[in-house]
Design a protein around this motif. Structure first.
Motif, PDB file in Angstrom:
ATOM      1  N   ASP A 269     -16.025  -9.427  -1.385  1.00 49.18           N
ATOM      2  CA  ASP A 269     -14.673  -8.942  -1.079  1.00 49.18           C
ATOM      3  C   ASP A 269     -14.570  -7.423  -1.174  1.00 49.18           C
ATOM      4  O   ASP A 269     -15.387  -6.760  -1.810  1.00 49.18           O
ATOM      5  CB  ASP A 269     -13.666  -9.560  -2.044  1.00 49.18           C
ATOM      6  N   HIS A 270     -13.537  -6.894  -0.534  1.00 49.57           N
ATOM      7  CA  HIS A 270     -13.132  -5.509  -0.735  1.00 49.57           C
ATOM      8  C   HIS A 270     -11.603  -5.472  -0.754  1.00 49.57           C
ATOM      9  O   HIS A 270     -10.969  -6.475  -1.089  1.00 49.57           O
ATOM     10  CB  HIS A 270     -13.747  -4.595   0.328  1.00 49.57           C
ATOM     11  N   LEU A 271     -11.011  -4.348  -0.406  1.00 48.41           N
ATOM     12  CA  LEU A 271      -9.574  -4.159  -0.610  1.00 48.41           C
ATOM     13  C   LEU A 271      -8.706  -4.600   0.558  1.00 48.41           C
ATOM     14  O   LEU A 271      -7.479  -4.598   0.448  1.00 48.41           O
ATOM     15  CB  LEU A 271      -9.283  -2.680  -0.920  1.00 48.41           C
ATOM     16  N   GLY A 272      -9.322  -4.952   1.694  1.00 43.84           N
ATOM     17  CA  GLY A 272      -8.525  -5.412   2.826  1.00 43.84           C
ATOM     18  C   GLY A 272      -7.814  -4.284   3.537  1.00 43.84           C
ATOM     19  O   GLY A 272      -8.362  -3.202   3.753  1.00 43.84           O
ATOM     20  N   ILE A 273      -6.563  -4.519   3.891  1.00 42.27           N
ATOM     21  CA  ILE A 273      -5.734  -3.528   4.584  1.00 42.27           C
ATOM     22  C   ILE A 273      -4.719  -2.981   3.597  1.00 42.27           C
ATOM     23  O   ILE A 273      -4.045  -3.734   2.894  1.00 42.27           O
ATOM     24  CB  ILE A 273      -5.035  -4.155   5.802  1.00 42.27           C
ATOM     25  N   GLY A 274      -4.608  -1.642   3.549  1.00 44.00           N
ATOM     26  CA  GLY A 274      -3.708  -1.023   2.579  1.00 44.00           C
ATOM     27  C   GLY A 274      -3.065   0.234   3.111  1.00 44.00           C
ATOM     28  O   GLY A 274      -2.897   0.407   4.326  1.00 44.00           O
ATOM     29  N   ALA A 275      -2.717   1.128   2.205  1.00 48.85           N
ATOM     30  CA  ALA A 275      -2.043   2.369   2.588  1.00 48.85           C
ATOM     31  C   ALA A 275      -2.948   3.213   3.481  1.00 48.85           C
ATOM     32  O   ALA A 275      -4.157   3.288   3.255  1.00 48.85           O
ATOM     33  CB  ALA A 275      -1.660   3.148   1.340  1.00 48.85           C
ATOM     34  N   PRO A 276      -2.381   3.847   4.503  1.00 51.00           N
ATOM     35  CA  PRO A 276      -3.207   4.655   5.410  1.00 51.00           C
ATOM     36  C   PRO A 276      -3.700   5.930   4.747  1.00 51.00           C
ATOM     37  O   PRO A 276      -3.047   6.491   3.867  1.00 51.00           O
ATOM     38  CB  PRO A 276      -2.246   4.971   6.561  1.00 51.00           C
TER      39      PRO A 276
END
Length: 553
Positions: free
Chosen positions: A324-331
């Motif tokens: 896993d990693h952090l996925g989609i987040g703040a730009p």
């Protein structure tokens, strides 16, 4: 997660002294490793966040790759047959909308901006709404209650309805000496411990004061990790492990808050490095926050491949890596919102696949070998914690765990390291094997960062299983230690837990192809012996291991 080395740039030329590899290393192909890392960290996988379409793609990819490599399913039993996965039930927590946060100083409210000077994470104590109104603020030093060290930062202070402010790391961090082992971080220095202790002390909330040195990462990492979706294991009493409000504030904000209260931040920090420290209330200041939390229960997946042992199938060697990693987040500044996680940890995941391939194409080992790709490491080692508490194969007869997290995809090094500074028999075995491959051992160059507690091997170590997390070396064949340290610093500052952790065509993967030969030989040695590594007699993990000694006789 272990400190990271990314050899960005041209392919590394091999020094003559390192030119000869053992035969095991020839099993590992740089182009295949590169292709796997490129695929796993592509935008199509959307950052591999748990419980997202990115997880669906990552799990399917891992199963297909393990199957093609020649492994057998090693996951949960369904209708008497092993599957490829182990379901991991998790709580999922997300702030809905934008938190309203304010600091009231002498009756005047100052708005704080989520992600700028404060990073609040979604409540995991069972609350669906967090509504804190004018809560007093109390500085509790390093937030440690360690009776065995005769240390208590709380001194009986009443924290009910109050927000605790706490320093990150241990009291020994700055001086390098004292009751916490000097520079090397103990578990008391981890922010996870500090939140747990805040809950035990009855605090309404806790804010960790960020400083780059003792945290070992910059504010961007804190912001990206805490303002994202949060996960936790499913708990019977979540409020026993989490205060209602958890978050971080910048050092600049903390200094200003102390100054408004007539206090000096540096003076109080020095006081906190002594047993005599007592909690200090920030007079004239109150804290308010309001936000809603969407909480659901989800199921993520550990992916498990296995080779059954020919003579002792009930004894197990485990290789592990988190997918896993952090996925989609703040730009970021470029507008990129996908946290691709190429180094962290597509490298370790690719290594896991290729180690499985190497074992599948070799004579069957005497003991079983498991290839465990765990979920939700980035959310607190949750996938490995679940496996360790619900093992598919008994921990008492698990020989050892070899974890791979954020390997160097660049050129070769002359050395290697592990997360943490402990000495134990499994490390002795690794040192001996690595020497045969021309590598020398260097102790963790940054023990103050607490990497031992930040990777999945820790979930096994706390239950007594000998476990280590391999780290790529910093004495690079091309550039030496100066180049290695410089690359590590650049990665940590500019790419770690940021959208820019992306696959690079310039990565040679020469270091990984060599080092995987070392890890293969170590696992093969363990899997074809009657050896049972253990912890030293003075290790905090020894008692847990010895409790099951009778099973291994």
């Amino acid at each position: 997660m272990k400190w990271l080395l990314t050899a960005l740039g041209a392919l590394t030329l091999m020094a003559p002294a390192l030119a000869a590899d053992r035969s095991s290393a020839s099993a590992f192909d740089a182009q295949r490793l590169s292709a796997e890392v490129k695929t796993l960290s592509s935008d199509a996988f959307a950052g591999r966040g748990p419980n997202t379409p990115g997880e669906t793609k990552a799990v399917a990819y891992l199963i297909a790759q393990m199957q093609a490599a020649g492994l057998q399913p090693g996951g949960a039993l369904v209708a008497g047959k092993r599957t490829w996965t182990q379901p991991v039930p998790l709580g999922r927590f997300e702030i809905t909308g934008t938190p309203k946060v304010a600091l009231n100083i002498d009756g005047k409210a100052e708005t704080l901006t989520q992600g700028k000077e404060i990073a609040i994470c979604a409540a995991m104590d069972g609350s669906r709404t967090v509504d804190v109104k004018d809560a007093p603020l109390v500085f509790v030093g390093y937030g440690v209650d360690a009776p065995e060290r005769h240390w208590d930062d709380y001194k009986g202070v009443d924290l009910k309805g109050k927000i605790a402010l706490v320093l990150v790391n241990d009291p020994d961090y700055e001086t390098g000496q004292g009751d916490f082992g000097g520079k090397a971080m103990t578990y008391y220095g981890r922010w996870t411990y500090k939140y747990e202790e805040a809950a035990r002390q009855g605090a309404l909330g806790m804010l960790v004061i960020h400083e780059t040195g003792p945290a070992s990462y910059g504010w961007a990492t804190v912001k990206n990790s805490n303002t994202n979706v949060q996960f936790d294991i499913v708990r019977d009493d979540p409020a026993a492990a989490h205060p209602r409000l958890e978050g971080w504030i910048t050092r600049d904000l903390a200094v200003a808050m102390f100054q408004h209260a007539g206090l000096d931040f540096e003076t109080l920090k020095k006081q906190a490095q002594t047993r005599a420290f007592r909690p200090v209330t920030l007079k004239g200041e109150r804290f308010s926050a309001r936000y809603d939390v969407a909480a659901t229960r989800i199921t993520s997946q550990n992916v498990v491949g296995r080779i059954e042992g020919s003579r002792h199938p009930n004894e197990t060697v485990i290789y592990s890596a988190h997918w896993d990693h952090l996925g989609i987040g703040a730009p970021d500044a470029k507008g990129d919102r996908i946290y691709n996680g190429a180094v962290d940890n597509a490298t370790g995941t690719a290594a896991l696949i290729e180690l499985g391939r190497a074992f599948a194409h070799a004579p069957r080992p005497q003991r079983s070998v498991v290839f465990l790709a765990v979920t939700a490491e980035e959310k607190g080692l949750l996938g490995s914690a679940y496996y360790a508490s619900h093992p598919l194969y008994p921990l008492a007869t698990t020989v050892g765990v070899i974890n791979m997290d954020a390997l160097d995809p660049g050129g070769r090094a002359r050395n290697f390291s592990i997360s943490g500074s402990a000495m134990f028999e499994l490390l002795d075995d690794l040192i001996a094997v690595a020497k045969q491959h021309g590598l020398y051992y260097s102790p963790d160059p940054h023990p103050e960062a607490g990497y031992f507690f930040r990777s999945d091997h820790f979930s096994f170590a706390k239950r007594g299983v000998p476990a280590l997390s391999f780290a790529s070396g910093d004495d690079l064949v091309d550039g030496g230690k100066a180049a290695g340290e410089a690359q590590a610093a650049v990665y940590t500052k500019e790419h770690y837990h940021q959208p820019s952790d992306e696959w690079q065509a310039s990565w040679s993967f020469a270091g990984m192809t060599h080092d995987l030969g070392v890890l293969y030989d170590l696992g093969s040695k363990l899997a074809n012996s009657r050896q049972w590594p253990n912890w030293p007699t003075d290790s905090e993990f020894r008692a847990a291991r010895d409790a099951s000694a009778a099973v291994r006789r």
